[in-house]
Design a protein around this motif. Structure first.
Motif: not given
Length: 282
Positions: A25-27, A52-58, A220-229, A231-240
């Motif tokens: 979540g922090g990363a 903020a959502t990533c850090i909070g969910c993490g 309940m943990l499944l939702g935040p974990v899926v969200f973080l994953l 978000a990780g894909v979105a960040v990893m493949f963001d060309p900018l």
């Protein structure tokens, strides 16, 4: 009577898994904040909100994964659904306040102090709200010194994380900052847990109710974990995203280059003491 409290029912499994989720979540949060910095090429509020959502969910996921290992020998531990969900909302909203402060105001002394204080108090509020969601046949008490120390650790961790989010650009340095943040957040959690004591009521008259940890926390943990994953894909493949790390290097490179680079040739400058006519130099 005093209950026998065990925070490591499954050994090192829950602390390690909790730490990894805090780091993830922090990363992701730090990378999203970095992505928001080049204003001309990014939608700043969206990236800050995602960070903020990533850090909070993490942080929230870290807390409740760790709480799966929490056990009181004399009574079962259950959780209230509404309070558990409220702790997640508090984590995301309060962390968001701190992230938006540094995102728009920078890391000046007063802005960073306010953002770090608000975020740290939000992390602590999430922790103790999550603890308040517990339902067991007894009373939970806290040692004041441990509570104060856990809050101070949360504020220090939040301040350091927000500072690094704005000042650190490289991937490896951001990764190192997230690892340190995971240590601080996990340390805050277990410091607060070390201050916990449970006074168990008469076991024949238990009136407590709620959902068991496995039946409530795992779904309940499944939702935040899926969200973080995701978000990780979105960040990893963001060309900018990589471009958020280049401006400083580009500026350094531009300043190192000669303005006369290329095919043009510039006449050498005449030293000041040689200016003037030959007659005047005699």
């Amino acid at each position: 009577m005093d209950g026998t409290v065990d925070g490591f029912r499954y050994g090192a499994v829950t602390p390690v898994a909790a730490y990894l989720m805090a780091c993830l979540g922090g990363a992701l949060g730090l990378r999203c904040i970095v992505r928001s910095l080049p204003n001309a090429r990014s939608w700043k509020p969206g990236w800050l909100a995602l960070g903020a959502t990533c850090i909070g969910c993490g942080i929230w996921t870290m807390h409740f994964i760790a709480m799966i290992g929490f056990h009181v020998q004399e009574t079962r531990v259950r959780y209230d659904v509404a309070t558990t969900v409220l702790s997640l909302v508090v984590a995301v909203v309060v962390v968001g306040i701190g992230v938006f402060i540094v995102g728009y105001r920078g890391t000046g002394g007063s802005a960073l102090a306010v953002a770090g204080g608000v975020t740290g108090l939000g992390v602590a509020a999430m922790h103790y709200l999550g603890m308040a969601a517990m339902r067991l046949n007894g009373d939970v008490a806290y040692e004041p010194v441990g509570v104060v120390l856990s809050v101070l650790i949360a504020i220090a961790a939040a301040t350091a994380a927000l500072w690094s989010a704005v000042t650190i650009r490289g991937f490896l340095t951001s990764l190192g900052a997230s690892l340190v943040m995971g240590v601080a957040v996990s340390g805050m959690h277990y410091t607060g847990m070390a201050a916990v004591s449970v006074h168990v009521h008469d076991t024949t008259g238990g009136t407590w109710a709620g959902e068991s940890p496995m039946s409530l926390l795992l779904p309940m943990l499944l939702g935040p974990v899926v969200f973080l994953l995701l978000a990780g894909v979105a960040v990893m493949f963001d060309p900018l995203l990589a471009m958020a790390e280049r401006p400083s290097a580009a500026r350094r490179g531009a300043s190192a280059e000669s303005p006369d680079s290329g095919n043009s040739v510039r006449a050498p400058r005449t030293p000041r003491h040689q200016k003037g006519s030959p007659a005047r130099r005699r």
